[in-house]
Design a protein around this motif. Structure first.
Motif, PDB file in Angstrom:
ATOM      1  N   ALA A 177       0.783  -1.213  -0.018  1.00 42.08           N
ATOM      2  CA  ALA A 177      -0.239   0.036  -0.018  1.00 42.08           C
ATOM      3  C   ALA A 177       0.813   1.240  -0.096  1.00 42.08           C
ATOM      4  CB  ALA A 177      -0.895  -0.088   1.015  1.00 42.08           C
ATOM      5  N   LEU A 178       2.001   1.336   0.768  1.00 36.78           N
ATOM      6  CA  LEU A 178       2.902   2.481   0.525  1.00 36.78           C
ATOM      7  C   LEU A 178       3.599   2.765  -0.552  1.00 36.78           C
ATOM      8  CD1 LEU A 178       5.411   3.348   3.464  1.00 36.78           C
ATOM      9  CD2 LEU A 178       6.176   3.416   1.269  1.00 36.78           C
ATOM     10  N   LEU A 179       3.926   1.435  -1.248  1.00 36.37           N
ATOM     11  CA  LEU A 179       4.633   1.634  -2.398  1.00 36.37           C
ATOM     12  C   LEU A 179       3.764   1.930  -3.613  1.00 36.37           C
ATOM     13  CD1 LEU A 179       7.183  -1.132  -1.956  1.00 36.37           C
ATOM     14  CD2 LEU A 179       7.741   1.058  -1.703  1.00 36.37           C
ATOM     15  N   ASP A 180       2.556   1.861  -3.372  1.00 40.40           N
ATOM     16  CA  ASP A 180       1.489   2.035  -4.583  1.00 40.40           C
ATOM     17  C   ASP A 180       1.428   3.592  -4.792  1.00 40.40           C
ATOM     18  OD1 ASP A 180       1.204  -0.680  -5.388  1.00 40.40           O
ATOM     19  OD2 ASP A 180      -0.536  -0.879  -4.022  1.00 40.40           O
ATOM     20  N   PHE A 181       1.771   4.220  -3.634  1.00 39.76           N
ATOM     21  CA  PHE A 181       1.703   5.697  -3.986  1.00 39.76           C
ATOM     22  C   PHE A 181       2.535   6.158  -4.956  1.00 39.76           C
ATOM     23  CE2 PHE A 181       2.884  10.491  -2.723  1.00 39.76           C
ATOM     24  CZ  PHE A 181       1.568  10.627  -2.269  1.00 39.76           C
ATOM     25  N   ASN A 182       3.459   5.491  -5.470  1.00 36.29           N
ATOM     26  CA  ASN A 182       3.915   5.498  -6.851  1.00 36.29           C
ATOM     27  C   ASN A 182       4.044   6.877  -7.491  1.00 36.29           C
ATOM     28  OD1 ASN A 182       5.098   4.290  -8.887  1.00 36.29           O
ATOM     29  ND2 ASN A 182       3.021   3.946 -10.122  1.00 36.29           N
ATOM     30  N   VAL A 183       4.658   7.930  -6.456  1.00 39.49           N
ATOM     31  CA  VAL A 183       4.962   9.196  -7.092  1.00 39.49           C
ATOM     32  C   VAL A 183       6.366   9.452  -7.837  1.00 39.49           C
ATOM     33  CG1 VAL A 183       5.807   9.902  -5.012  1.00 39.49           C
ATOM     34  CG2 VAL A 183       4.781  11.484  -6.534  1.00 39.49           C
ATOM     35  N   ASN A 184       6.467  10.134  -8.752  1.00 37.19           N
ATOM     36  CA  ASN A 184       7.573  10.699  -9.264  1.00 37.19           C
ATOM     37  C   ASN A 184       8.103  11.961  -8.994  1.00 37.19           C
ATOM     38  OD1 ASN A 184       7.666   8.162 -11.072  1.00 37.19           O
ATOM     39  ND2 ASN A 184       6.303   9.248 -12.518  1.00 37.19           N
ATOM     40  N   ALA A 185       9.519  11.944  -9.111  1.00 40.95           N
ATOM     41  CA  ALA A 185      10.158  13.351  -8.709  1.00 40.95           C
ATOM     42  C   ALA A 185       9.296  14.615  -9.068  1.00 40.95           C
ATOM     43  CB  ALA A 185      11.523  13.480  -8.933  1.00 40.95           C
ATOM     44  N   ASN A 186       9.160  14.504 -10.588  1.00 38.75           N
ATOM     45  CA  ASN A 186       8.345  15.742 -11.136  1.00 38.75           C
ATOM     46  C   ASN A 186       6.814  15.887 -10.607  1.00 38.75           C
ATOM     47  OD1 ASN A 186       7.214  13.528 -12.506  1.00 38.75           O
ATOM     48  ND2 ASN A 186       8.105  14.164 -14.430  1.00 38.75           N
ATOM     49  N   GLU A 187       6.274  14.949  -9.850  1.00 37.64           N
ATOM     50  CA  GLU A 187       4.922  15.173  -9.374  1.00 37.64           C
ATOM     51  C   GLU A 187       4.859  15.734  -8.071  1.00 37.64           C
ATOM     52  OE1 GLU A 187       2.433  11.694 -11.538  1.00 37.64           O
ATOM     53  OE2 GLU A 187       4.192  11.047 -10.040  1.00 37.64           O
TER      54      GLU A 187
END
Length: 504
Positions: A177-187
Motif C-alpha cells: 500500500a505504501l509503494l502504491d503511492f507511486n509518485v515521481n520526482a516531477n509530481e
C-alpha cells in the motif's frame, strides 16, 4: 488558491464560539492554503493525544469530517495530519483508528475544480488506502511495525515459526500500500504532497527494517521447517525480493527531491544462490530429484545471505537513529529557547507592592520578609508585653468596649486595618479588660494555689493591657512557666475547691 479562505475563517470562528480548541486546531491545520500543515498546529494535536481528558474519538471525527470537503487541499492535509498523529502521537490514537470498522472512504474522491485537482486526487486515493492498511495492520498484530523493537532481540527476530508465517504477509500488505503511492520526482510540485511524501519516506524506512528482520528470522528457520511451512516461506522470500526492488526505486525518488544521501539507507541483496538453495530444499521435501548439496555448502550460502540482509538492516537502523537524534536535538533546542524567553519575561516583570490597606502590609508598603512565627515556642518579652514579629498576630490591640465621649466617633484602628494603634494609653478603669475569676469560681485562693489566669493557662491567653502597670511580683519572662500536666492538675483541683464552696 493561496491563503486562508473565508470558509476557513468562518469554520475556525464557529469552533471558537463552541469552545472546542481541538476542532479549531484541526481546522487551522487543514486550511485551503497550498502548504503542509503548520508545525505549531501538529504539535498541539500531538499534545492533545497525550492528555487523558482529551476525547480521542472526537479528535478523529474532526479529521474525518474534514475529509468530506470538496477541496483536494483540505482532504490531503486532513490525511497528512492523521498520518502525523499516527506516527508521533500517543498510541491510543492508533488504537482508536484500528478499532473502527471503516476509516477513510476516499476510493472515488475527485476534485474537478482544476487540472491540479485531478492530479492530486489520484494521490489522495492512494494515500488514504495506505492509512487504512496501516490501521488494519495494527488491528491484526496489536502493534505498529514502524515502532517495534529491532535488533537481535527484537520482535521480528524472536518470533516463532507459526506466528512469523502469519505476520510477514501483514507487513507485505502494508508495504504494498505504501509503494502504491507511486509518485515521481516531477509530481512533487507543492508543499502538500511533499509533506505526505516525507511521512511515507520515514514509514518506508522503519517498515522495511522490520520486514527485513522478519525475513532474516525466516531464513534461519527455513531448513528446519515442515514441507508446508517451507512452501509458504519460499513464497514469502520471493515476494520480498520483488519489494526490495520497488523500495530501492522509491528511495531514488527521495534522493532526487533533495533528501540528503546520508538519510537514505543502502540496500544489499542476498546472493541469488540462496534462492536456488531454498528451492532445492523444498523440492527434496516433496520427493523430487535434485542435485546433491552438502550441509556445509548450504550453511555457507545461508550465512552469506543472512550477512547481506543484516547489513541492509543496519543501514536502515542507522538512518532511523539519526532521524531520532535530530528530532531530539530539535526538541532540546526548542525547550531551551522557551526557557530563555520565560526568563526574559520574568526579568521584565515589575515587582508588585502591597497597598496600605493590605492586612500584611508594613509601614514601607512592601511585603514583610520576617521569618515564620513559631506559635509553640517562647517568644521574647519586653516590659511584660508579648511582641510578635508580624502585625497580623499582634496581641496588643487597644480594646474599646464603648465609645468615649472625647472620641471622634470612629473606632480605634487596630493592626487589621494596616496601620498602627494610637500610642496614648487608655485609663485602666475605663478601657482595660478586667477578668474577675472570683465571680466565676466563687472563692479567692491565696498563695501557691491561687486561681488566676496565669495558673490556668500558663499565661498564654492572658491579655496584656497596653501601657498598664504590671504588679511588682509578676515575672515578665514567664509565659509558659508550667508544663501542660501541672496546669491541668491545678485547674482540676481549683475547680473542685470552687464547686465545694458553692455547694456550701
Amino acid at each position: 488558491m493561496s491563503g486562508q479562505s473565508i470558509t476557513d475563517r468562518i469554520t475556525a470562528a464557529q469552533h471558537s464560539v463552541t469552545g472546542s480548541a481541538v476542532s479549531k486546531t484541526v481546522c487551522k491545520a487543514t486550511t485551503h492554503e497550498i502548504m503542509g500543515p503548520k508545525k505549531k498546529h501538529l504539535d498541539y494535536l500531538i499534545h492533545c493525544t497525550n492528555e487523558m481528558n482529551v476525547n480521542i474519538p472526537q479528535l478523529a471525527d474532526s479529521l474525518f469530517e474534514r475529509t468530506t470537503n470538496t477541496s483536494w487541499v483540505v482532504v490531503f492535509k486532513s490525511l497528512i495530519t492523521t498520518h502525523h498523529l499516527m506516527v508521533y502521537g500517543n498510541e491510543r490514537f492508533v488504537q482508536y483508528l484500528a478499532s473502527r470498522n471503516t476509516l477513510f472512504n476516499l476510493s472515488n474522491f475527485l476534485d474537478k475544480s482544476g487540472l491540479q485537482g485531478y492530479d492530486m486526487s489520484t494521490f489522495i486515493r492512494r494515500y488514504s488506502r495506505y492509512l487504512n492498511e496501516k490501521a488494519v495492520s495494527y488491528r491484526q498484530v496489536a502493534f505498529d511495525f514502524t515502532k517495534v523493537k529491532r535488533g537481535v532481540d527484537g520482535v521480528m527476530r524472536t518470533m516463532n515459526t507459526e506466528k512469523l508465517l502469519k505476520t510477514i504477509p501483514i507487513i507485505q500488505n502494508q508495504m504494498d500500500a505504501l509503494l502504491d503511492f507511486n509518485v515521481n520526482a516531477n509530481e512533487l510540485t507543492n508543499g502538500v504532497i511533499n509533506a505526505a511524501f516525507m511521512l511515507l519516506f520515514k514509514d518506508s524506512i522503519r517498515l522495511f527494517a522490520a520486514y527485513n528482520e522478519g525475513i532474516i528470522n525466516l531464513l534461519e528457520k527455513y531448513f528446519d521447517m515442515k514441507k508446508t511451512q517451507c512452501k509458504e516461506g519460499l513464497d514469502i522470500y520471493k515476494k520480498f525480493l520483488t519489494r526490495m526492488t520497488r523500495i530501492s526505486e522509491f528511495l531514488k525518488v527521495a534522493e532526487q527531491v533533495g533528501i540528503d544521501r546520508g538519510d537514505i539507507p543502502d540496500l544489499s541483496q542476498a546472493p541469488s544462490s540462496l534462492l536456488e538453495a531454498l528451492e532445492q530444499h523444498l523440492a527434496s521435501l516433496e520427493g523430487k530429484k535434485v542435485k546433491d548439496s552438502t550441509a556445509a555448502s548450504r550453511a555457507s550460502t545461508l550465512s552469506n545471505a543472512v550477512s547481506s540482509l543484516a547489513s541492509t538492516g543496519m543501514s536502515f537502523t542507522k538512518v532511523d537513529e539519526r532521524e531520532k537524534q535530530a528530532a531530539l536535538e530539535e526538541e532540546q533546542a526548542r525547550l531551551k529557547a522557551l526557557k530563555e524567553q520565560r526568563l526574559k519575561e520574568l526579568s521584565k516583570r515589575p515587582s508588585f507592592a502591597t497597598t496600605d490597606t493590605s492586612p500584611i502590609s508594613t509601614t514601607g508598603g512592601t511585603i514583610s520578609t520576617a521569618p515564620a512565627i513559631d506559635l509553640f515556642s517562647t517568644p521574647s518579652c519586653s516590659n511584660g508585653a508579648v511582641k510578635m514579629e508580624s502585625d497580623l498576630f499582634d496581641l496588643q490591640p487597644t480594646f474599646q468596649p464603648s465609645m468615649q465621649s472625647g472620641t471622634t466617633g470612629l473606632p480605634a484602628a487596630t493592626a487589621w486595618a494596616g496601620y498602627s494603634t494610637p500610642q496614648a494609653p487608655p485609663q485602666p478603669s475605663a478601657g482595660g479588660l478586667q477578668v474577675d475569676f472570683e465571680s466565676v469560681f466563687g472563692a479567692k485562693a491565696t498563695g501557691s494555689s491561687s486561681l488566676n489566669s496565669d495558673d490556668i493557662t500558663g499565661g498564654i491567653l492572658k491579655p496584656t493591657l497596653a501601657g498598664s502597670n504590671q504588679p511588682s511580683n509578676q515575672q515578665p519572662e514567664k509565659l509558659v512557666s508550667d508544663d501542660l500536666d501541672s496546669s491541668l492538675a491545678n485547674l482540676v483541683g481549683n475547680l473542685g475547691i470552687g464547686n465545694g464552696t458553692m455547694k456550701k
